[in-house]
Design an enzyme around this catalytic site. Structure first.
Site, PDB file in Angstrom:
ATOM      1  N   LYS A 112      -7.695  -8.521   1.965  1.00  0.00           N
ATOM      2  CA  LYS A 112      -6.719  -8.745   3.039  1.00  0.00           C
ATOM      3  C   LYS A 112      -6.556 -10.211   3.426  1.00  0.00           C
ATOM      4  O   LYS A 112      -5.458 -10.644   3.783  1.00  0.00           O
ATOM      5  CB  LYS A 112      -7.102  -7.935   4.258  1.00  0.00           C
ATOM      6  CG  LYS A 112      -6.868  -6.480   4.014  1.00  0.00           C
ATOM      7  CD  LYS A 112      -7.289  -5.665   5.192  1.00  0.00           C
ATOM      8  CE  LYS A 112      -6.798  -4.284   4.978  1.00  0.00           C
ATOM      9  NZ  LYS A 112      -5.791  -3.902   5.958  1.00  0.00           N
ATOM     10  N   GLY A 148      -7.584   2.143   4.909  1.00  0.00           N
ATOM     11  CA  GLY A 148      -7.580   3.435   5.590  1.00  0.00           C
ATOM     12  C   GLY A 148      -7.855   3.317   7.081  1.00  0.00           C
ATOM     13  O   GLY A 148      -8.337   4.248   7.704  1.00  0.00           O
ATOM     14  N   LYS A 197      -4.042 -11.700  16.379  1.00  0.00           N
ATOM     15  CA  LYS A 197      -3.466 -11.229  17.636  1.00  0.00           C
ATOM     16  C   LYS A 197      -3.303  -9.714  17.555  1.00  0.00           C
ATOM     17  O   LYS A 197      -2.851  -9.179  16.541  1.00  0.00           O
ATOM     18  CB  LYS A 197      -2.096 -11.905  17.806  1.00  0.00           C
ATOM     19  CG  LYS A 197      -1.322 -11.472  19.010  1.00  0.00           C
ATOM     20  CD  LYS A 197      -1.598 -12.372  20.182  1.00  0.00           C
ATOM     21  CE  LYS A 197      -0.996 -11.820  21.466  1.00  0.00           C
ATOM     22  NZ  LYS A 197      -1.834 -12.147  22.629  1.00  0.00           N
ATOM     23  N   LEU A 213      -1.289  -6.595  18.585  1.00  0.00           N
ATOM     24  CA  LEU A 213       0.045  -6.277  19.116  1.00  0.00           C
ATOM     25  C   LEU A 213      -0.042  -4.949  19.846  1.00  0.00           C
ATOM     26  O   LEU A 213      -0.581  -3.978  19.325  1.00  0.00           O
ATOM     27  CB  LEU A 213       1.063  -6.213  17.968  1.00  0.00           C
ATOM     28  CG  LEU A 213       1.135  -7.494  17.112  1.00  0.00           C
ATOM     29  CD1 LEU A 213       1.886  -7.245  15.815  1.00  0.00           C
ATOM     30  CD2 LEU A 213       1.804  -8.615  17.893  1.00  0.00           C
ATOM     31  N   HIS A 266       5.567   0.408  12.917  1.00  0.00           N
ATOM     32  CA  HIS A 266       5.160   0.125  11.536  1.00  0.00           C
ATOM     33  C   HIS A 266       6.419   0.186  10.687  1.00  0.00           C
ATOM     34  O   HIS A 266       7.027   1.242  10.539  1.00  0.00           O
ATOM     35  CB  HIS A 266       4.138   1.169  11.065  1.00  0.00           C
ATOM     36  CG  HIS A 266       3.809   1.051   9.597  1.00  0.00           C
ATOM     37  ND1 HIS A 266       2.560   0.708   9.145  1.00  0.00           N
ATOM     38  CD2 HIS A 266       4.567   1.225   8.489  1.00  0.00           C
ATOM     39  CE1 HIS A 266       2.572   0.663   7.819  1.00  0.00           C
ATOM     40  NE2 HIS A 266       3.783   0.986   7.396  1.00  0.00           N
ATOM     41  N   HIS A 270      -4.206   6.408  11.872  1.00  0.00           N
ATOM     42  CA  HIS A 270      -3.686   5.462  10.878  1.00  0.00           C
ATOM     43  C   HIS A 270      -3.134   6.149   9.636  1.00  0.00           C
ATOM     44  O   HIS A 270      -2.871   5.496   8.636  1.00  0.00           O
ATOM     45  CB  HIS A 270      -4.734   4.416  10.484  1.00  0.00           C
ATOM     46  CG  HIS A 270      -5.201   3.591  11.650  1.00  0.00           C
ATOM     47  ND1 HIS A 270      -4.340   2.836  12.398  1.00  0.00           N
ATOM     48  CD2 HIS A 270      -6.431   3.420  12.190  1.00  0.00           C
ATOM     49  CE1 HIS A 270      -5.016   2.230  13.357  1.00  0.00           C
ATOM     50  NE2 HIS A 270      -6.278   2.571  13.257  1.00  0.00           N
ATOM     51  N   GLU A 276      -0.153  -5.859   5.394  1.00  0.00           N
ATOM     52  CA  GLU A 276      -0.744  -5.729   4.061  1.00  0.00           C
ATOM     53  C   GLU A 276       0.340  -5.381   3.053  1.00  0.00           C
ATOM     54  O   GLU A 276       1.464  -5.042   3.424  1.00  0.00           O
ATOM     55  CB  GLU A 276      -1.855  -4.673   4.035  1.00  0.00           C
ATOM     56  CG  GLU A 276      -1.396  -3.263   4.258  1.00  0.00           C
ATOM     57  CD  GLU A 276      -2.501  -2.244   3.966  1.00  0.00           C
ATOM     58  OE1 GLU A 276      -3.498  -2.569   3.297  1.00  0.00           O
ATOM     59  OE2 GLU A 276      -2.343  -1.084   4.394  1.00  0.00           O
ATOM     60  N   ARG A 298       1.689  -0.291  -5.340  1.00  0.00           N
ATOM     61  CA  ARG A 298       1.838   1.005  -6.014  1.00  0.00           C
ATOM     62  C   ARG A 298       3.009   1.752  -5.392  1.00  0.00           C
ATOM     63  O   ARG A 298       3.613   1.280  -4.425  1.00  0.00           O
ATOM     64  CB  ARG A 298       0.568   1.830  -5.792  1.00  0.00           C
ATOM     65  CG  ARG A 298       0.249   1.962  -4.313  1.00  0.00           C
ATOM     66  CD  ARG A 298      -0.788   2.999  -4.001  1.00  0.00           C
ATOM     67  NE  ARG A 298      -1.287   2.860  -2.637  1.00  0.00           N
ATOM     68  CZ  ARG A 298      -0.711   3.345  -1.552  1.00  0.00           C
ATOM     69  NH1 ARG A 298       0.417   4.026  -1.648  1.00  0.00           N
ATOM     70  NH2 ARG A 298      -1.231   3.157  -0.362  1.00  0.00           N
TER      71      ARG A 298
END
Ligand code: ADP
Length: 447
Positions: free
Chosen positions: A116, A164, A201, A203, A208, A235, A287, A291
């Site tokens: 990441k 995940g 930060k 949010l 999303h 998530h 991120e 795929r």
């Protein structure tokens, strides 16, 4: 073009890939665990190879067995689907060493995006907007405090190797920071064997929003608009739509063009998704998934482009079939992920599906590998099907979705269908008025 594609996956995505390959006149090989011997992907493939016992690590994640299955059947390419080995750079390298094409991006791109910190750095370098935060890993408390003071509380500590939704901790004040940093590091070390963390930060009420991109690996890339996947539980995405109810055409073009230009510069090959949090009109990169995504059909519904065809074309060296000017966004699409789970407690509900009836009619697509009499094994994730509905606008799409949900019958096990019956009749959902916390709050209040 390829002669024979081995599909290193199971369930609905294995069928999805098989269908695309067959349309292109390519032979298919299914691989399966002993638990999946009767599965639909095995029945429909031209050939099949059993690769091991039920646990994924011994079958669907077993690289040796999958390479051996390619050699036995003479497959010249592998499609990994999503999950399992789809973002495993080592798998891509091993296939290449055996002269088998991995239908996906280059291994070095998978590696960059799997880390990441590296992914965020790369995104920033390519002009993609990122969440303000530390430049790289943070190990000591003093640095974390200094950065947090600069960007302002609340902040989130995230594991570089995370995935995940794990390995993240929010700190609302300097007093929280010490514990958040220590906990995030020890959790990341235990879960991923890598305790590198970074600060950004936090949010409060973002959506999303993710952009679908396709690159030809040769310096050209197109975007296929966005998907709004804000409705999540733990998530995990539950309901996805394209277009996002929160974006206008100018926002769409702006973020899509930014992402396509970045991927062209990277010479990215195949399908990818760049994920953002979106708040107060601004996009913040979180991120990139290298795929095909579970929710890709909503993009197919509004663009009319078969993303798996494009993946296969690019991997075989035929390039993309479309240019940006050919891509038009038509109407609205929503996908519901139907899981074999109790709709109130979300406990998995494997077992035999005594009766399975899917809805039909204009604008309805069901991607599922379930059939009447199918026994859902307890070893894998609980997704049993995706209902994808397309309408000429969002209102028509919701009308059609309500009707389709009413026709869907899955007897013998519990499913999350009743949750979607509630959501499709909810005022906030009807208004497109929700953020990434909406569903958790709704479930806490109503269930
Ligand atoms: P993972 O790979 O573990 O899924 P992501 O970076 O995609 O991790 O983040 C997962 C989720 O965590 C996001 O969808 C969002 O809900 C939340 N999240 C991540 N970063 C932030 C942030 N800076 N502010 C608020 N929420 C965040």
């Amino acid at each position: 073009m390829f002669q024979k594609i081995l599909i290193a996956n199971r369930g609905e995505i294995a069928l999805r890939v098989l269908r695309a390959a067959r349309e292109l006149g390519i032979q298919t090989v299914a691989v399966h665990s002993t638990a999946d011997a009767e599965a639909m992907h095995v029945r429909l493939a031209d050939e099949s190879v059993c690769i091991g016992p039920p646990p994924s690590r011994d079958s669907y994640l077993n690289i040796h067995q999958i390479v051996a299955a390619c050699e036995i059947t003479g497959a010249d390419a592998v499609h990994p689907g999503y999950g399992f080995l789809s973002e495993n750079a080592k798998f891509a390298d091993i296939l290449a060493a055996h002269n088998i094409t991995f239908i996906g991006p280059r291994a070095d791109h998978i590696r960059i995006m799997g880390d990441k910190i590296e992914a965020k750095r790369t995104a920033q370098r390519l002009g993609i907007p990122v969440v303000p935060g530390s430049d790289g890993a943070v190990t000591d408390e003093a640095t974390a405090k200094k950065i947090a003071a600069e960007i302002g509380y609340p902040v989130i500590i995230k594991a570089s190797a995370g995935g995940g939704g794990r390995g993240m901790k929010v700190a609302r004040s300097e007093a929280d920071l010490e514990i958040a940093l220590a906990t995030a590091r020890s959790e990341a070390g235990a879960a991923f064997g890598d305790d590198a963390v970074y600060v950004e930060k936090y949010l409060e009420k973002p959506r999303h929003i993710e952009v679908q991109v396709m690159g030809d690996g040769d310096g050209r890339a197109v975007h296929l608009g966005e998907r709004d996947c804000s409705l999540q539980r733990r998530h995990q995405k539950v309901w996805e739509e394209a277009n996002s109810p929160a974006l206008n055409a100018a926002d769409r073009t702006r973020i899509g063009t930014t992402v396509a230009n970045a991927m062209a510069e990277l010479s990215y090959a195949g399908a990818g998704t760049v994920e953002f949090l979106y708040e107060n009109g601004e996009f913040y990169f979180i991120e990139m998934n290298t795929r095909l995504q579970v929710e890709h059909p909503v993009t197919e519904a509004i663009t009319g482009i078969d993303l798996v065809h494009e993946q296969i074309r690019v991997a075989s060296g035929s390039g993309l079939s479309v240019e940006q000017k050919d891509i038009k966004f038509n109407g609205h699409a929503i996908e519901c992920r139907i899981n074999a789970e109790d709709p109130k407690t979300f406990t998995p509900s494997p077992g035999t599906v005594s009766h399975f009836h899917t809805p039909g009619g204009l604008g309805i697509r069901v991607d599922s590998a379930v059939f009447s009499g199918y026994r859902i094994p307890p070893f894998y994730d609980s997704l049993i099907g995706k209902l994808i509905v397309h309408g000429s606008n969002r209102v028509e799409c919701m009308m059609r979705l309500r009707r389709a949900l009413g026709e869907f019958v899955v007897d013998g096990i519990k499913t999350t269908l009743p949750l979607f019956q509630e959501l499709v009749n909810n005022t906030d959902i009807a208004n497109g008025d929700y953020d990434i916390h909406w569903l958790e709050k709704y479930l806490a209040d109503s269930h």
